[in-house]
Design a protein around this motif. Structure first.
Motif, PDB file in Angstrom:
ATOM      1  N   TYR A   2      -5.921   2.082   9.659  1.00 58.70           N
ATOM      2  CA  TYR A   2      -5.401   3.419   8.414  1.00 58.70           C
ATOM      3  C   TYR A   2      -5.449   2.396   6.996  1.00 58.70           C
ATOM      4  N   ARG A   3      -4.194   1.756   6.698  1.00 58.81           N
ATOM      5  CA  ARG A   3      -4.835   1.314   5.370  1.00 58.81           C
ATOM      6  C   ARG A   3      -4.071  -0.148   5.125  1.00 58.81           C
ATOM      7  N   ILE A   4      -4.871  -1.127   3.941  1.00 58.75           N
ATOM      8  CA  ILE A   4      -4.240  -2.317   3.571  1.00 58.75           C
ATOM      9  C   ILE A   4      -2.514  -1.839   3.501  1.00 58.75           C
ATOM     10  N   LEU A   5      -1.708  -3.025   3.755  1.00 55.16           N
ATOM     11  CA  LEU A   5      -0.663  -2.976   3.635  1.00 55.16           C
ATOM     12  C   LEU A   5      -0.360  -4.042   2.375  1.00 55.16           C
ATOM     13  N   LYS A   6       0.919  -4.077   1.939  1.00 56.20           N
ATOM     14  CA  LYS A   6       1.764  -4.969   0.635  1.00 56.20           C
ATOM     15  C   LYS A   6       2.299  -5.969   2.078  1.00 56.20           C
ATOM     16  N   GLU A   7       2.340  -7.107   1.827  1.00 60.86           N
ATOM     17  CA  GLU A   7       2.163  -8.407   2.060  1.00 60.86           C
ATOM     18  C   GLU A   7       3.512  -8.420   1.866  1.00 60.86           C
ATOM     19  N   LYS A   8       4.640  -8.157   1.448  1.00 55.97           N
ATOM     20  CA  LYS A   8       6.474  -8.114   1.405  1.00 55.97           C
ATOM     21  C   LYS A   8       6.322  -6.837   2.734  1.00 55.97           C
ATOM     22  N   THR A   9       5.662  -5.865   2.439  1.00 50.40           N
ATOM     23  CA  THR A   9       6.046  -4.541   4.562  1.00 50.40           C
ATOM     24  C   THR A   9       6.187  -5.226   5.061  1.00 50.40           C
ATOM     25  N   LEU A  10       4.683  -6.467   5.327  1.00 48.52           N
ATOM     26  CA  LEU A  10       4.806  -7.585   7.383  1.00 48.52           C
ATOM     27  C   LEU A  10       5.569  -8.704   6.709  1.00 48.52           C
ATOM     28  N   LYS A  11       5.558  -8.913   5.729  1.00 43.91           N
ATOM     29  CA  LYS A  11       6.748  -9.838   5.700  1.00 43.91           C
ATOM     30  C   LYS A  11       8.657  -9.668   6.206  1.00 43.91           C
ATOM     31  N   LYS A  12       8.572  -8.476   5.472  1.00 45.37           N
ATOM     32  CA  LYS A  12       9.714  -8.277   6.244  1.00 45.37           C
ATOM     33  C   LYS A  12       9.476  -7.062   7.118  1.00 45.37           C
ATOM     34  N   TRP A  13       8.931  -7.339   8.076  1.00 44.59           N
ATOM     35  CA  TRP A  13       8.567  -6.781   9.657  1.00 44.59           C
ATOM     36  C   TRP A  13       8.859  -8.211  10.379  1.00 44.59           C
ATOM     37  N   GLN A  14       8.626  -8.967  10.015  1.00 49.10           N
ATOM     38  CA  GLN A  14       8.348 -10.836  10.583  1.00 49.10           C
ATOM     39  C   GLN A  14       9.243 -11.714  10.583  1.00 49.10           C
TER      40      GLN A  14
END
Length: 236
Positions: free
Chosen positions: A30-42
């Motif tokens: 749905y959206r282009i996510l911020k890299e910091k969000t993805l890094k947090k999940w990882q």
């Protein structure tokens, strides 16, 4: 090996990581996510956790798709249907980068029902797959295509055939099966508000085990996905 998860985090991430070994990220569609969000999940996930991400809708869905209402990007006429346009290739690179940040094992390309089994769409796919970078496994969900058309598509472009085990057997070659369970089907429509019965889960388990290769991934995507996925895990 059989891995069970849901399409999106169906509960708080910390609890999800305790209960499941894999997830299919939906927000990336749905959206282009911020890299910091993805890094947090990882960083929050266990070391052996398996991410799959759903490709951004600019790759798959045309500008008139209602899904764009939830996007943080405004679409042009050049998006969707795997069209080999600069904009589609740009969105693929964004999706690929997101997958790399998560160290994802798969990118799911879920094509809409309006992506018909036509020569034009097959030609679009040829142009798309011949030019993209692809160092991550690609799984493709085609809706409304014949088995002959699906078999030609997944073998021509070397992708995983995504299917519902209650509907049909996967048609691709390779060592991985990828299943998505949306609920029930009535007159060609998906009924997401469907809770799987014990008998249905047992039938799914039987088929998944019978068709199992090296690995199988099962993602529930119905309203009751969290409970159904946990019940299915206990069953297998």
């Amino acid at each position: 090996m059989i891995f069970v998860g849901t399409c999106g985090f169906c509960e708080a991430r910390k609890r999800y990581f305790q209960n499941f070994k894999t997830v299919e990220i939906q927000q990336t569609f749905y959206r282009i996510l911020k890299e910091k969000t993805l890094k947090k999940w990882q960083s929050e996930a266990p070391e052996d956790f398996i991410f799959s991400i759903k490709a951004f809708q600019g790759i798959t869905h045309p500008a008139n798709s209602p899904t764009w209402k939830r996007s943080n990007v405004k679409p042009s006429r050049d998006v969707g249907f795997l069209k080999p346009t600069n904009e589609v290739f740009k969105y693929w690179e964004i999706t690929l980068n997101e997958a790399r940040i998560l160290n994802a094992s798969f990118i799911l390309i879920q094509l809409p029902k309006s992506f018909k089994e036509t020569e034009e769409n097959f030609a679009n796919a040829e142009g798309f797959f011949s030019k993209i970078s692809r160092d991550i496994e690609i799984a493709v969900e085609l809706r409304g295509w014949s088995e002959k058309g699906i078999k030609k598509f997944v073998r021509e472009f070397d992708v995983i055939d995504v299917t519902d085990p209650l509907a049909r057997k996967p048609l691709h070659k390779g060592n991985i099966n990828y299943y998505r369970l949306h609920g029930a089907y009535e007159n060609g429509r998906i009924i997401y508000k469907h809770k799987y019965t014990d008998e249905e889960l047992e039938k799914i388990a039987e088929r998944v085990k019978e068709w199992n290769k090296k690995e199988s991934y099962i993602y529930f995507n119905n309203v009751y996905m969290c409970d159904d996925a946990k019940r299915f895990k206990r069953l297998i």
